[in-house]
Design a protein around this motif. Structure first.
Motif, short mmCIF file in Angstrom:
data_model
loop_
_atom_site.label_atom_id
_atom_site.label_comp_id
_atom_site.label_asym_id
_atom_site.label_seq_id
_atom_site.Cartn_x
_atom_site.Cartn_y
_atom_site.Cartn_z
N PRO A 37 15.46 69.27 34.74
CA PRO A 37 15.53 68.16 35.71
C PRO A 37 16.90 67.50 35.67
N GLY A 38 17.05 66.44 36.41
CA GLY A 38 18.29 65.68 36.35
C GLY A 38 19.11 65.78 37.62
N HIS A 41 18.73 62.34 39.31
CA HIS A 41 18.67 61.16 38.46
C HIS A 41 19.51 60.05 39.07
N TYR A 330 6.09 63.58 34.60
CA TYR A 330 7.02 63.76 33.48
C TYR A 330 6.49 64.76 32.46
N LEU A 334 7.59 68.98 32.69
CA LEU A 334 8.44 69.49 31.62
C LEU A 334 7.65 70.37 30.65
N LEU A 335 6.61 69.79 30.05
CA LEU A 335 5.92 70.54 29.00
C LEU A 335 4.92 71.54 29.56
N ASP A 364 12.97 62.42 37.35
CA ASP A 364 14.34 61.95 37.16
C ASP A 364 14.45 60.44 37.23
N PRO D 112 9.51 65.45 25.33
CA PRO D 112 10.41 65.05 26.42
C PRO D 112 10.80 63.58 26.37
N ARG D 115 13.50 63.31 23.91
CA ARG D 115 14.73 63.86 24.48
C ARG D 115 15.40 62.83 25.38
N GLU D 116 14.57 62.17 26.18
CA GLU D 116 15.12 61.19 27.11
C GLU D 116 15.77 60.03 26.36
N LEU D 117 15.06 59.54 25.34
CA LEU D 117 15.62 58.41 24.60
C LEU D 117 16.87 58.81 23.84
N LEU D 120 19.52 58.74 26.61
CA LEU D 120 19.84 57.48 27.28
C LEU D 120 20.15 56.35 26.29
N ARG D 130 14.51 70.03 19.86
CA ARG D 130 15.01 70.30 21.21
C ARG D 130 15.65 69.04 21.81
N LEU D 134 18.88 66.44 29.01
CA LEU D 134 17.72 66.51 29.88
C LEU D 134 18.06 66.05 31.29
N LEU D 135 18.43 64.78 31.41
CA LEU D 135 18.64 64.23 32.74
C LEU D 135 20.11 64.16 33.11
N LEU D 136 20.94 63.95 32.12
CA LEU D 136 22.33 63.65 32.43
C LEU D 136 23.17 64.91 32.48
#
Lengths: 365, 622, 293, 173
Positions: A37-38, A41, A330, A334-335, A364, D112, D115-117, D120, D130, D134-136
Motif C-alpha cells: 500500500p501507500g 497515502h 487494514y 494486508l494480512l 493508506d 501491520p 509496521r505503521e507505527l 510513522l 517485518r 509500508l506506507l511511505l
C-alpha cells in the motif's frame, strides 16, 4: 515454468483504488504475494491535527470514497463522546437511514466490483445503475452525490426534504424488485458458483487470529456485528438480522453481501416508518471557539466492510491532538489478502481481493 | 423478502439467460447532453452571494477548510459601520463544496447554486467573485437563453438556487443568552437595578457566540478590542478581558451599563438573529473584578512636569484624565457635582446605572493619581481665566447640561428633564403628581418617564397612577432605543407618538393637562428638524405634572467673552476641533457632546483618547 | 478468371464490413442488456480509424511481423471460406488448409508478444495456447465428423451437399452442438475471454499494442469473428446465398452474444476442463455415429 | 466490568484502571506489564486486537502506545459482564529511545500496526521481523507523525525550490 514477478497494480484494470500487490508467479500459480500500500497515502491523520474540529468534518469523508458516511458517523460519534453532546432522536433515525443507504450503495458498489472483476459486465452495470438511484436519494437529502458531508457533530445538517420518504420507498422497491434478476443472473449463476466456491477460504480460527471483522468474519459463522453489540444511532430500536454463513469462502461472502442488502432495505423502511418528529440538529458551539474538553475515546461502527473505529485524543484545544482510524480494510488488505493469495491462481487475485472488500484509500488514509 | 434471505439458491446454467429480457426494455441511462437530469434542490454547486445583504464579515473565509475563500476589496462599495467593502472570492481549484461557508454566513447572503459546470483552459477563470443575478445580470441567464453547452462560471442559469442558508441549521447561535432582569411589576415599585448581570456560565456561553469578524470594532467609536475581550471572557479570564478594555476605555462599569452599543448594531449576528451582548459582557468583566487596581496593576509613566486641567468629569473628562495620567502628566479634574461621572451621575436613573458603579470607575482613576476637585463650578468657585493661566493645557468636556424647553404657553410650569433627574438621583426626591405627562421621545424622555413612574409608585402606594409620554416622532423614527421602549411599555407607560405640545392647561395655577396637535412631518427634505402640524387636529391629555425632555444644550457661560470669541464653531453649533481635539485656542482641547453630533459616552471616550494624544503632542512641543 | 480476381479483392472487404458490423452490434446488444443505450454501431470503425492515426510504439521487427502475420493469415483464411457460394481459393482439400491456417493468427500474436517481454503478455500467450489446445480437440472432432459424413475434405462440397438436401445440423446434431459450445472460446468472448482478461492480466496479449498495432489487431479480430461464424454456418447450417448466409451468421452471432452477456469469465483450468469434457465427448460421439452410419 | 477490573488489579502491580464513559475500560500499565496483561486478556476471551495506536506527548517527552482490545464474546459469556468492553491499554515509552517488544506472538494482526507505527513514529518493535516500509515512499529525518514534524515547513523546504515551468519560459523570453 519460469518464475515471474508480476506487479498487480497500482495501475491495473483489475484494481479498485490505488493499491498494489507484488506477486511471484509460476505460470498461473501464485507463489508469494506482498501487499504494497501507500500509493494513496494522504496523511489524513496528520492533516487533521492541523485543522480545527469543524474543518475536519468535510475532510473525514474523503478517507473512503465507497462509503463516506460511516467515516462521518464515526467522527461525529467521537466528537460527541468527547464533548458530551446529546443527539436529537430524529437525527439518530436520519443517521441510521443514511448509514443503511450508504451500506446499500457500498454493497452495490461491491457487486459492481465483484462482477466486473469476473468480467461480468451485465450485473456490474445493473449494480451501478441501482447505486446511482441511491445516489439520487443522497443528492436530494444532502445536496451531494458522493461526499455528503452530512452527519455532523450534533446531528445532521438538514432535515429530510419534502417527499423524501415516498421517493426513498420508491427507490427501495425498485431495487427490491430487481433482486430476483440479480439472483438468477449473478448469485445463482452456475459459472459464478464455479468461480467463487471454495476460493479464498478462511477458517474461523484464522479469522479470529488475524483480526478479521465484518462479513468476512460472519462468513465463517461468527455472529458478530457492532450494530448489535454496541448499538449506535437507532440500531437497538429497529429489527434486523445478521446474516451468517459457515464456509468462509468468497461465495459465502458474496451471499452475505446480498442478504445484508435485503436487511438494509428492511431497516431503512422501518426507520422511515418509525421516524419521530422533532429537531435534527443540536447546535454545537461557534466553530471558531469550539474547544473540545480534554480526553480520549475509541468509538466504532459497523461499516459495510467491518469494524471502523476511531481513536481520538483531545487536549482541550481547538484542534484534535491525535486521530487514528482503525479501518476494516487494514488487516484484510494486508494480512488476510497475503495469506489467501498464496498458492492461488492469478485469475483469482481480483476475485479474492474484492471478496475481502479491500479498499485502498482506507488502508493508506 | 426476509424469509428468502436465509435461502441459498441453487446454481443454474439456464437461469442467467433471464437477463436477456432487458434487451427489449427501455434503457435507463440518459443521453447527455440532450437529456439532462435536474440537480436536486439542495445541490451544492457554485456560490451565489447577495451583495446587498453581505456584510463582508469574512467568516466564510475563516471557516473554509481549504482556504478557498479570500476576501477581496471592492472599491465601488462604501465601507460603513457594520459593513466592510470586502466580498468573498472563491477559488474553485480548492473549493470542496462542503457548504460550511453557507452555514456560517451570518446575514445568509452566501448560498450555493445548482450550477456545476465550468470548463476553461485558463486556471485564472476558476476564481469567482461570488455574485447573484441581482447584481450580475450579464452572466445569469433566463432558462430560454441558457444553453448547457456553454455552461460555465460566466454562463449560469437564473433562479437556480441550491443549498441555501437556514437559520435553524446555522453554525452560529442566533439567539442571545437572555439577560436575567427584574420583572416589570416588581421593578417599577423601586429603584433597584433592572439588569442583574450574567453569571459566569451565561457570560461564557454568550461570549462563545462571537464569531470574531471584528465588524463591531470598526463600528465602535473608540475601536475597543471587542473580539479580544469577548474571547478572554469565553476563556474564563475576566482579568485579561478587563486589561483589553482598559486599553481604550477606562470606565467599563459605566459603559457596560449605559453604552449606546454601536457595536451591537454592527454585529453581523444581528442581521438575522440577535447581536452578541457586547455591553453586558463588558459589564460582566468589570463586575467580576472587585478591585481594578489590584488586578490590572496599571502604573503611570515617569512624571512629566506639566499640568493639565480637565473641566467636566464626564466620561470624556475621566478618560482624558486617565490617559494623560498614564502618560505621566499631573491632571486635575474640575466638576460642579459632588462626584465624578458628569452627566452619567445625574442622567441615567439608578435602576440603570447605580452611583456605586460610577464611583468604582472614578475611584480607580483617582487611585492612579488624578486630582479631583468636585463641587467646584468653573466660573463661580474658580475662574476659567485662572485655570487658563495656571495650567499648561485645558480639556473641555462639559457636555450638554442645560435642558431645552418647549417654550409653549405656560411651559414655565413644567419641569425640565435634567433638573428632574438630578434632583432624584443626587438630591431630594421630587414630589410628583399622580398623572404625569412627559414630552419627548428620546432616551432621556423615557428615563424621565420611567423614573417618574417609580416615584409615583413610591409616593402613592396602592393608588392608581399614570405616566404618559408625548413625542413628535412616530414609532418608526422614535430616537429612543427599542429596548428602552419595550421596557417602558412593560412597566405600563403610555405612549402618544406623533403629537406635538401646544399648550399646558392651567387652572388655579395648577397644571391640568397638555393640549396637543397632530404632527404632519418631523423633518424637512434636507432631513433637518423642522416639524409641521395639522393645526385642526387637537388632543387633550389630562395630567397634573408635565416634564419636558426634548433635548439639552451646552453652557459656555463660564468662558470669558474675549476667549469665547476666539472659539470657532461648526455650522451645526459644535466646537470646531482638529483631529486631535484641539480647538482654535491652541491650549484648549475639547471633546464629547460639545464637539460631536453623536451624544453618547463612548464617542466622548473616543474623543478623549484622541485629545489625550493631542495634548501629549502639544505639550511635548509638536 | 476476372470474377475470381474481383472476388479475391471484394470478399475480404465484405468480411471486414461484416466483422465490424458484428463488433458494433455486439456493443449495442450488450449495452441493451446492461440497460444502456450503447455507442453507435460504427463505433469500432471510428476507433480503428482513430487508432491508425495515433503514434505507435514498436518493440522490434518480430513484434511488427507477428501482427502482420496474424492479420495476413486471417485474410487468406477468409478466401478459403465460402461466403454465399463464393470461395475464390476453394480447392478439394480446403478444410485441411483451414485447420492449419487457423493456427496462424495465434502464432503471430505469440511471435510479437514474445518480443514485447511483458509478463502479462507471456501469461496471456500461455493462456491462449492452452485455450487453443482446449478447443482444438472438439473442433477437430466435429470437423472430422462432417468430413466423414460427407466423405469429402472440400468445404464447397459440404455446402453443396447440404443445399441439395437437409442441413448437416439435422444429420450431425452432436458435432454441431459441440462446435457451438466452443464457439465462444474461439471468438474469445465470455465465458472464455481468458486470454484478454483485462481484470486479471491487463488484457494479456494486447497489453503492449498501441496505435496502429491495436488497429491491426482489431481488424484481425473482425476477420476472426467472420471466419469462425461463417465456418459454422457453412459446416452445419448449409451456407446459402448472400442474404440467407448473412442472416444465419447474424443468428449464430446473437446466440453467442447472449452467452457472452450472462456469464462471468472462467478460469483457464476450468475452461480446458470444460472443453475437453462436454464438447469433446459430444463431438467424439458424433464422429463415431457418423462413422458407423 | 468491575470483575475484570478487580482481577486485573490483583494480578498485576503498578497498573491504574479507570472507566471511561459507557463500556470502555482504560488501563495504564508500566512497560513490562503490557505483554503479560495482553496475553492474560486474550485468555479471558478478549481476543480481538482492534488497533495499536500511538500518541506523541511531546511536552512530556514520551510516546504513549495504546492497545485497543475488544472481544467476540457473546452477551452471556463469563467476562462479557452483559456488556462488551473495549479495553484501552496504555503504556508510555521514552521518546528519545523508542523501543518496545513486539506483540506478534500473541496477536498476529499486530504486525501491520507495528509496521505503521515503526514508520510513522519511529518506534522499534523488537522481535517483529517485518518492519519494512509500508506506507511511505522515502525516509524522513523525523518520523512524520511526531509532533515536531511540521508538514507545512517540510513542504515548503521540499517543493518551493522547484520553480514552475511557466516561469522558466518567461525567463527565456
Amino acid at each position: 515454468m519460469r518464475e515471474l514477478e508480476l506487479y498487480f497494480g497500482p495501475q491495473h484494470l483489475g484494481m479498485v483504488g490505488n493499491f498494489s500487490i507484488t506477486l511471484k508467479v509460476e505460470g498461473d500459480q501464485i507463489l508469494e504475494a506482498h501487499a504494497n500500500p501507500g500509493w494513496l497515502h494522504r496523511g489524513f491523520e496528520k492533516l487533521m491535527e492541523y485543522r480545527t474540529w469543524i474543518q475536519n468534518f468535510p475532510l473525514v469523508c474523503r478517507i473512503n470514497v465507497i462509503e463516506p458516511d460511516s467515516m462521518e458517523m464515526v467522527y461525529a460519534m467521537a466528537v460527541e463522546k468527547l464533548a458530551k453532546i446529546e443527539v436529537p432522536e430524529r437525527a439518530n433515525y436520519i443517521r441510521a437511514i443514511v448509514l443503511e443507504l450508504s451500506r446499500l450503495a457500498s454493497h452495490l458498489f461491491g457487486c459492481w466490483a465483484y462482477a466486473n472483476m469476473l468480467g461480468f459486465d451485465t450485473v456490474a452495470q445493473w449494480a451501478m445503475y441501482h447505486r446511482d438511484l441511491i445516489l439520487d436519494l443522497f443528492e436530494q437529502l444532502t445536496g451531494a452525490r458522493v461526499y455528503h458531508i452530512y452527519i455532523c457533530p450534533g446531528g445532521v445538517r438538514r432535515d429530510l426534504p419534502e417527499g423524501f420518504k415516498e421517493k426513498a420507498l420508491n427507490t427501495l422497491h425498485t431495487i427490491g424488485g430487481c433482486i430476483p434478476d440479480y439472483d438468477a443472473t449473478f448469485f445463482n449463476n452456475r459459472l459464478f458458483y464455479e468461480r467463487a466456491k471454495g476460493i479464498g477460504k478462511i477458517t474461523r480460527e484464522e479469522a479470529k487470529e488475524l483480526g478479521v471483522t465484518g462479513q468476512i468474519l460472519r462468513a465463517t459463522g461468527i455472529n458478530f456485528d457492532i450494530r448489535k453489540v454496541e448499538p449506535y444511532a437507532v440500531y437497538d430500536k429497529v429489527d434486523f438480522e445478521i446474516p451468517t454463513r459457515e464456509d468462509g469462502d468468497a461465495y459465502s461472502r458474496v451471499w452475505i453481501i446480498r442478504d445484508e442488502m435485503i436487511q438494509s432495505v428492511h431497516t431503512i423502511m422501518q426507520c422511515l416508518e418509525k421516524i419521530p418528529e422533532g429537531e435534527v440538529y443540536k447546535r454545537v458551539p461557534n466553530p471558531f471557539k469550539w474547544n473540545i474538553p480534554k480526553g480520549e475515546t475509541y468509538v466504532r461502527v459497523e461499516s459495510s466492510r467491518g469494524e471502523l473505529g476511531l481513536y481520538m485524543v483531545s487536549n482541550g484545544k481547538d484542534k484534535p491532538y491525535r486521530v487514528h482510524f482503525r479501518t476494516p480494510s487494514y488487516p484484510h488488505g494486508l494480512l488476510v489478502l497475503e495469506k489467501l493469495l498464496k498458492n492461488a491462481s492469478i485469475a483469482d487475485v481480483g476475485n479474492i481481493m474484492i471478496s475481502l472488500y479491500v479498499t485502498a484509500p482506507e488502508i493508506d488514509r | 423478502m426476509k424469509e428468502k434471505s436465509k435461502v441459498n439458491g441453487k446454481p443454474s446454467l439456464l437461469g442467467p439467460f433471464k437477463a436477456i429480457k432487458y434487451l427489449f426494455k427501455k434503457p435507463v441511462t440518459l443521453r447527455y447532453p440532450f437529456e439532462l437530469k435536474e440537480p436536486s434542490l439542495r445541490c451544492r454547486g457554485f456560490h451565489l452571494n447577495d451583495w446587498d445583504k453581505c456584510t463582508g464579515c469574512g467568516n466564510c473565509a475563516d471557516i473554509c477548510p481549504n482556504e478557498a475563500v479570500t476576501m477581496v476589496e471592492i472599491p465601488e462599495i462604501e465601507a460603513k459601520p457594520g459593513e466592510k467593502n470586502e466580498r468573498p472570492q472563491i477559488d474553485y481549484g480548492r473549493c470542496c463544496f462542503c457548504g460550511l461557508c453557507v452555514d456560517i454566513c451570518p446575514p445568509g447572503s452566501l448560498r450555493l447554486s445548482r450550477d456545476y459546470f465550468h470548463i476553461h483552459f485558463k486556471t485564472s477563470t476558476f476564481n469567482l467573485l461570488a455574485k447573484d443575478e441581482k447584481i450580475d445580470k450579464e452572466h445569469f441567464l433566463p432558462a430560454d437563453k441558457y444553453s448547457v453547452f456553454k455552461a460555465s462560471l460566466a454562463h449560469r442559469k437564473k433562479d437556480n438556487e441550491g443549498f441555501s442558508s437556514e437559520l435553524k441549521y446555522s453554525l452560529f447561535e442566533p439567539k442571545r443568552v437572555s439577560m436575567p432582569q427584574v420583572k416589570p411589576e416588581e421593578r417599577k415599585l423601586s429603584f433597584v437595578e433592572q439588569v442583574l448581570g450574567y453569571s459566569k456560565e451565561e457570560a461564557k456561553q454568550e461570549a462563545s457566540r462571537c464569531l470574531e469578524c471584528k465588524l463591531c470594532e470598526d463600528a465602535c467609536p473608540a475601536h475597543l478590542k471587542i473580539s479580544d475581550y469577548v474571547r478572554a471572557i469565553y476563556e474564563d479570564k475576566p482579568d485579561e478581558s478587563l486589561r483589553k478594555i482598559f486599553e481604550d476605555n477606562p470606565i467599563p462599569a459605566i459603559c457596560g451599563r449605559i453604552c449606546m452599543a454601536h457595536c451591537e448594531d454592527a454585529c453581523s449576528l444581528g442581521k438575522r438573529g440577535e447581536p452578541v451582548a457586547v455591553r453586558w459582557l463588558k459589564r460582566y468583566a468589570s463586575d467580576m473584578i472587585e478591585d481594578y487596581k489590584k488586578t490590572l496593576r496599571l502604573k503611570p509613566a515617569k512624571s512629566i512636569d506639566k499640568k493639565v486641567a480637565v473641566i467636566g468629569a464626564g466620561p470624556g473628562g475621566l478618560s482624558v484624565a486617565y490617559f494623560l495620567r498614564l502618560k505621566g502628566y499631573t491632571v486635575t479634574v474640575f466638576d460642579s457635582l459632588p462626584g465624578g461621572g458628569g452627566m452619567m451621575r445625574i442622567g441615567p436613573p439608578p435602576y440603570r446605572l447605580p452611583i456605586e458603579s460610577i464611583d468604582k470607575d472614578v475611584s480607580h482613576i483617582a487611585s492612579l493619581g488624578v486630582k479631583f476637585r468636585f463641587n467646584t463650578t468653573v466660573g463661580k468657585d474658580i475662574l476659567f481665566e485662572d485655570i487658563y493661566k495656571n495650567y499648561d493645557a485645558i480639556h473641555l468636556g462639559i457636555g450638554m447640561t442645560v435642558s431645552h424647553s418647549t417654550r409653549v404657553k405656560n411651559s414655565e410650569k413644567a419641569y425640565l428633564a435634567l433638573q428632574f433627574l438630578q434632583e432624584n438621583k443626587i438630591g431630594k426626591k421630587v414630589k410628583v403628581g399622580k398623572e404625569i405627562i412627559v414630552i419627548g421621545g428620546g432616551n432621556v424622555a423615557i428615563d424621565v418617564a420611567r423614573e417618574a413612574l417609580r416615584l409615583q409608585h413610591i409616593q402613592y402606594p396602592e393608588e392608581k397612577v399614570i405616566t404618559k409620554t408625548v413625542s413628535l416622532e412616530d414609532w418608526d423614527i422614535m430616537p429612543a432605543t427599542k429596548e428602552e421602549i419595550e421596557d417602558a411599555k412593560a412597566e405600563g407607560i403610555q405612549f402618544n407618538p406623533g403629537w406635538g405640545p401646544k399648550e399646558i392647561k392651567i387652572e388655579d395655577s395648577k397644571v391640568k393637562g397638555l393640549l396637543c396637535i397632530k404632527v404632519k412631518s418631523v423633518f424637512d427634505e434636507q432631513r433637518r428638524f423642522r416639524p409641521t402640524f395639522y393645526e385642526e387636529k387637537e388632543m387633550f391629555l389630562k395630567g397634573d405634572m408635565v416634564i419636558e425632555a426634548i433635548g439639552q444644550g451646552p453652557n459656555f457661560s463660564f468662558i470669558p467673552k474675549e476667549l469665547f470669541k476666539k472659539l470657532e464653531f461648526t455650522p451645526r453649533r459644535k466646537i470646531k476641533v482638529t483631529e486631535f481635539g484641539q480647538t482654535s485656542i491652541p491650549k484648549v482641547f475639547a471633546g464629547g457632546d460639545i464637539v460631536n453630533l453623536n451624544l453618547d459616552a463612548i464617542t466622548a471616550i473616543a474623543d478623549a483618547k484622541r485629545a489625550a494624544e493631542g495634548i501629549d503632542l502639544y505639550l511635548k512641543g509638536n | 478468371m476476372i470474377i475470381k480476381v474481383i472476388s479475391i479483392i471484394v470478399l475480404p472487404l465484405i468480411a471486414l464490413i461484416i466483422g465490424f458490423f458484428f463488433l458494433g452490434l455486439s456493443r449495442k446488444v450488450i449495452a441493451r442488456i446492461h440497460r444502456r443505450y450503447g455507442p453507435p454501431i460504427s463505433q469500432p470503425l471510428i476507433d480503428v480509424i482513430k487508432l491508425i492515426n495515433q503514434e505507435s510504439i514498436s518493440h522490434g521487427k518480430l513484434f511488427d511481423m507477428g501482427v502482420i502475420l496474424s492479420l495476413a493469415g486471417s485474410v487468406i483464411l477468409v478466401l478459403f471460406i465460402p461466403f454465399g457460394g463464393i470461395a475464390p481459393l476453394a480447392t478439394s482439400g480446403d478444410l485441411l488448409v483451414i485447420i492449419y491456417l487457423m493456427l496462424l493468427a495465434p502464432l503471430g500474436v505469440a511471435l510479437s508478444g514474445g518480443e514485447a517481454a511483458n509478463p502479462n503478455v507471456s501469461i496471456g500467450i500461455s493462456r491462449k495456447m492452452m485455450l487453443a489446445l482446449g478447443y482444438e480437440v472438439p473442433f477437430l472432432f466435429s470437423l472430422l465428423a462432417v468430413m466423414t459424413w460427407y466423405k469429402t475434405t472440400s468445404l464447397v462440397e459440404v455446402v453443396k451437399a447440404q443445399q441439395s438436401f437437409l442441413w448437416a445440423i439435422f444429420y450431425l446434431p452432436l458435432p454441431a452442438v459441440a462446435y457451438f459450445m466452443i464457439l465462444p472460446a474461439m471468438l474469445g468472448i465470455r465465458p472464455f475471454d481468458i486470454v484478454s482478461a483485462p481484470q486479471e492480466i491487463a488484457s494479456g496479449t494486447a497489453v503492449e499494442y498501441g496505435g496502429r498495432y491495436l488497429a491491426l489487431t482489431t481488424i484481425q479480430h473482425a476477420f476472426h469473428i467472420f471466419i469462425d461464424i461463417a465456418l459454422f454456418v457453412n459446416l452445419f447450417l448449409g451456407g446459402g446465398n448472400l442474404l440467407t448466409f448473412f442472416v444465419k451468421m447474424l443468428v449464430v452471432f446473437l446466440l453467442g452474444l447472449f452467452i457472452n452477456a450472462v456469464f462471468p469469465r472462467l478460469r483457464i483450468d476450468q475452461a480446458i476442463k470444460y472443453c475437453w469434457k462436454w464438447p469433446a465427448i459430444l463431438a467424439l460421439v458424433g464422429l463415431i455415429i457418423a462413422r458407423i452410419i | 466490568m468491575n470483575k475484570l477490573k478487580k482481577e486485573l488489579k490483583s494480578s498485576f502491580k503498578g497498573i491504574r484502571t479507570g472507566i471511561l464513559e459507557d463500556n470502555r475500560l482504560a488501563v495504564s500499565a508500566p512497560k513490562d506489564a503490557v505483554l503479560p496483561i495482553l496475553s492474560f486478556l486474550k485468555n479471558k476471551g478478549y481476543e480481538h486486537l482492534s488497533l495499536i495506536s500511538c500518541v506523541d506527548w511531546i511536552e512530556e517527552k514520551e510516546l504513549e502506545l495504546v492497545y485497543v482490545i475488544t472481544s467476540y464474546l457473546q452477551k452471556n459469556d463469563e467476562y462479557a459482564d452483559n456488556e462488551r468492553l473495549h479495553i484501552l491499554l496504555k503504556t508510555r515509552i521514552s521518546r528519545e529511545n523508542p523501543e518496545f517488544k513486539t506483540l506478534v506472538p500473541i496477536f498476529k494482526n499486530a504486525e501491520p500496526y507495528e509496521r505503521e507505527l515503526h514508520e510513522l513514529f519511529g518506534i522499534n518493535f523488537e522481535g517483529n521481523k517485518r518492519l519494512t516500509p509500508l506506507l511511505l515512499e522515502r525516509a524522513y529525518k523525523i518520523p512524520p507523525f511526531r509532533k515536531d514534524f511540521n508538514t507545512r515547513e517540510y513542504v515548503k523546504e521540499k517543493f518551493d525550490k522547484i520553480s514552475f515551468v511557466e516561469e522558466k519560459k518567461n525567463e527565456r523570453a
